[in-house]
Design an enzyme around this catalytic site. Structure first.
Site, PDB file in Angstrom:
ATOM      1  N   TYR A 141     -10.741   0.849 -13.379  1.00 13.81           N
ATOM      2  CA  TYR A 141     -11.985  -0.105 -13.887  1.00 13.81           C
ATOM      3  C   TYR A 141     -11.677  -1.305 -13.874  1.00 13.81           C
ATOM      4  O   TYR A 141     -12.743  -2.133 -13.915  1.00 13.81           O
ATOM      5  CB  TYR A 141     -11.863   0.341 -15.463  1.00 13.81           C
ATOM      6  CG  TYR A 141     -12.325   1.641 -15.962  1.00 13.81           C
ATOM      7  CD1 TYR A 141     -12.551   2.728 -15.035  1.00 13.81           C
ATOM      8  CD2 TYR A 141     -12.217   2.091 -17.315  1.00 13.81           C
ATOM      9  CE1 TYR A 141     -12.832   4.102 -15.390  1.00 13.81           C
ATOM     10  CE2 TYR A 141     -12.541   3.528 -17.778  1.00 13.81           C
ATOM     11  CZ  TYR A 141     -12.713   4.343 -16.954  1.00 13.81           C
ATOM     12  OH  TYR A 141     -12.975   5.467 -17.102  1.00 13.81           O
ATOM     13  N   LYS A 191      -2.019  12.434 -11.750  1.00 11.92           N
ATOM     14  CA  LYS A 191      -2.506  13.186 -10.336  1.00 11.92           C
ATOM     15  C   LYS A 191      -1.665  13.091  -9.124  1.00 11.92           C
ATOM     16  O   LYS A 191      -2.008  12.786  -8.100  1.00 11.92           O
ATOM     17  CB  LYS A 191      -4.091  12.778 -10.290  1.00 11.92           C
ATOM     18  CG  LYS A 191      -4.675  13.934  -9.467  1.00 11.92           C
ATOM     19  CD  LYS A 191      -4.999  15.234  -9.926  1.00 11.92           C
ATOM     20  CE  LYS A 191      -5.573  16.005  -8.914  1.00 11.92           C
ATOM     21  NZ  LYS A 191      -5.882  17.292  -8.962  1.00 11.92           N
ATOM     22  N   ASP A 223      -5.732  17.378 -14.351  1.00 12.10           N
ATOM     23  CA  ASP A 223      -6.702  18.752 -14.364  1.00 12.10           C
ATOM     24  C   ASP A 223      -6.102  19.516 -15.281  1.00 12.10           C
ATOM     25  O   ASP A 223      -7.002  20.550 -15.959  1.00 12.10           O
ATOM     26  CB  ASP A 223      -7.143  19.105 -12.898  1.00 12.10           C
ATOM     27  CG  ASP A 223      -5.948  19.045 -12.070  1.00 12.10           C
ATOM     28  OD1 ASP A 223      -5.048  18.542 -12.542  1.00 12.10           O
ATOM     29  OD2 ASP A 223      -6.264  19.419 -10.902  1.00 12.10           O
ATOM     30  N   ASP A 247      -9.691   7.855 -20.753  1.00  7.85           N
ATOM     31  CA  ASP A 247     -11.068   7.595 -21.171  1.00  7.85           C
ATOM     32  C   ASP A 247     -11.443   9.037 -21.144  1.00  7.85           C
ATOM     33  O   ASP A 247     -12.215   9.454 -22.332  1.00  7.85           O
ATOM     34  CB  ASP A 247     -11.777   6.726 -20.151  1.00  7.85           C
ATOM     35  CG  ASP A 247     -13.105   6.428 -20.599  1.00  7.85           C
ATOM     36  OD1 ASP A 247     -13.487   6.504 -21.703  1.00  7.85           O
ATOM     37  OD2 ASP A 247     -13.863   5.693 -19.683  1.00  7.85           O
ATOM     38  N   ASP A 251     -12.365  11.798 -24.747  1.00  6.89           N
ATOM     39  CA  ASP A 251     -13.665  12.421 -25.355  1.00  6.89           C
ATOM     40  C   ASP A 251     -13.647  13.702 -25.340  1.00  6.89           C
ATOM     41  O   ASP A 251     -13.899  14.539 -26.251  1.00  6.89           O
ATOM     42  CB  ASP A 251     -14.604  12.021 -24.250  1.00  6.89           C
ATOM     43  CG  ASP A 251     -15.599  10.912 -24.410  1.00  6.89           C
ATOM     44  OD1 ASP A 251     -15.096   9.939 -25.056  1.00  6.89           O
ATOM     45  OD2 ASP A 251     -16.761  10.979 -24.251  1.00  6.89           O
TER      46      ASP A 251
END
Ligand code: NAD
Length: 364
Positions: A141, A191, A223, A247, A251
């Site tokens: 970001y 990852k 994942d 992020d 959620d």
């Protein structure tokens, strides 16, 4: 006297923030504290009023406050603005950077009254209590982003993902300290099978791990983590991860608690902490008195705990939320499959939910 900068922002932000202020005022009255609230513009509202989503006066008010309470920013009408004027890129990211808020805490706790409000089976989520710690001022970001024309007449878009050892160390150390005060289990999410930045992340955690032998450390690919959160969320105590993975995972984790409207957050690191719900400005329900104010009210509790060291006061707010839910009070987002253990379900608007929380705070 404590100064709190208040940034309602856009969409439901202007509806939920006043409810959190009501809760803070009730706490002030109950415990004899003095909180001074100073409101400032941010996001689309600031762009509309003064042409920039983070006006210098807003930054100034935040920097000289003792803590910042934020609602939410953004909306479809701002999506086509030049990148630096879009609410999230032009306001939220620089605000986090300016206040040096490298660490974002998102507690994901299932309130007993909401056991049946989640779309996940009761036996999977009963007792869920996870603290997700997200790195907040680095990664994709904040990396350079640009577009180039290609020879075939199309475009190529690039976002750069960078992490340094220092950035990883400070957030991971912070997460270890939090894990030490909880159930002493740290899951570092990356990852590393694909990304170089994740390989550095994993190597850095593996070095720090030796300094915290009392904390069990596990490494998990992002994942797999997204799958495990739904399969068996109780295996997690503290999760630490980089900006974008955090992020997305938070959620997902919010759905364990019944609704994204239940998930508070605290961003800390510098001198002034920032407290905001984990959700966005929800343009689909804005202005209808339908938004759930509890994530913002719980963020106000985190503000009391982390910025003002007021544990008792924070607990009173959390207790009020627990009781109100147990008594069957719900906003619309908590309604599906919701059951209050035989008690009648009472559907409330945003303001009315704020009122019952205040009543409960005063009674506790
Ligand atoms: P969102 O979180 O705003 O909404 C997603 C869904 O959850 C919607 O259906 C919404 O109605 C519901 N929801 C969210 N909060 C709720 C609440 N308190 N009570 C009841 N229901 C709630 O995410 P989105 O729709 O992807 O984004 C909308 C806007 O918010 C966009 O402009 C986005 O950029 C912005 N956004 C801002 C922040 C922030 O301010 N920190 C975070 C995420 C998204």
């Amino acid at each position: 006297m404590y100064n709190i900068a208040v940034l309602p922002g856009d969409g439901i932000g202007v509806e939920i923030v006043p409810e959190a202020i009501k809760a803070l005022k009730a706490v002030a009255e109950k415990f004899g504290h003095e909180f001074k609230f100073e409101e400032a513009l941010i996001g689309g509202a600031a762009y509309d009023a003064v042409g920039h989503p983070l006006p210098p006066e807003t930054l100034e008010i935040c920097k000289k406050s003792d803590a910042v309470l934020l609602g939410a920013i953004g909306g479809p009408q701002y999506d086509e603005l030049p990148v630096h004027l879009r609410p999230e890129i032009g306001a939220l990211l620089p605000l986090r950077k300016e206040l040096a808020l490298f660490s974002n805490l998102r507690p994901c706790i299932l309130f007993p009254g909401l056991l049946q409000a989640s779309t996940i089976k009761e036996e999977v989520i009963q007792g869920v209590d996870i603290m997700v710690i997200r790195e907040l001022t680095g990664g994709l970001y904040f990396g350079d982003k640009y577009r180039e024309k290609t020879l075939d007449g199309g475009e190529k878009a690039t976002d750069i993902l960078t992490y340094s050892t220092d950035e990883i160390e400070r957030i991971v150390r912070f997460a270890y300290e939090v894990a030490r005060k909880r159930r002493k289990k740290l899951c570092s999410v990356d990852k590393a099978n694909v990304l170089e930045s994740s390989r550095l992340w994993r190597e850095t955690v593996s070095v720090l791990e030796k300094e915290y032998p009392d904390v069990e450390t596990i490494h998990m690919y992002v994942d797999n983590c997204s799958m495990q959160l739904i399969r068996d969320p109780r295996q997690f105590d503290v999760i630490v991860t980089e900006n974008m993975f955090g992020d997305i995972l938070t959620d997902e984790a919010s759905m364990l608690t019944g609704s994204i409207g239940m998930l508070p957050s605290a961003s800390i690191g510098g001198e002034v902490g920032l407290y905001e719900p984990s959700h966005g400005s929800a343009p689909d329900i804005a202005g209808q008195n339908k938004a759930n104010p509890l994530a913002t009210i719980l963020s106000a509790a985190m503000l009391l705990r982390y910025s003002f060291n007021m544990d008792k006061e924070a607990e009173v707010i959390e207790q009020a939320v627990t009781r109100v839910l147990e008594e069957g009070y719900r906003t619309g987002d908590l309604l599906s499959c919701s059951d209050s253990g035989g008690k009648e379900i009472k559907v409330l608007g945003t303001r009315e939910m704020g009122d019952v929380i205040v009543e409960k705070i005063m009674l506790l």
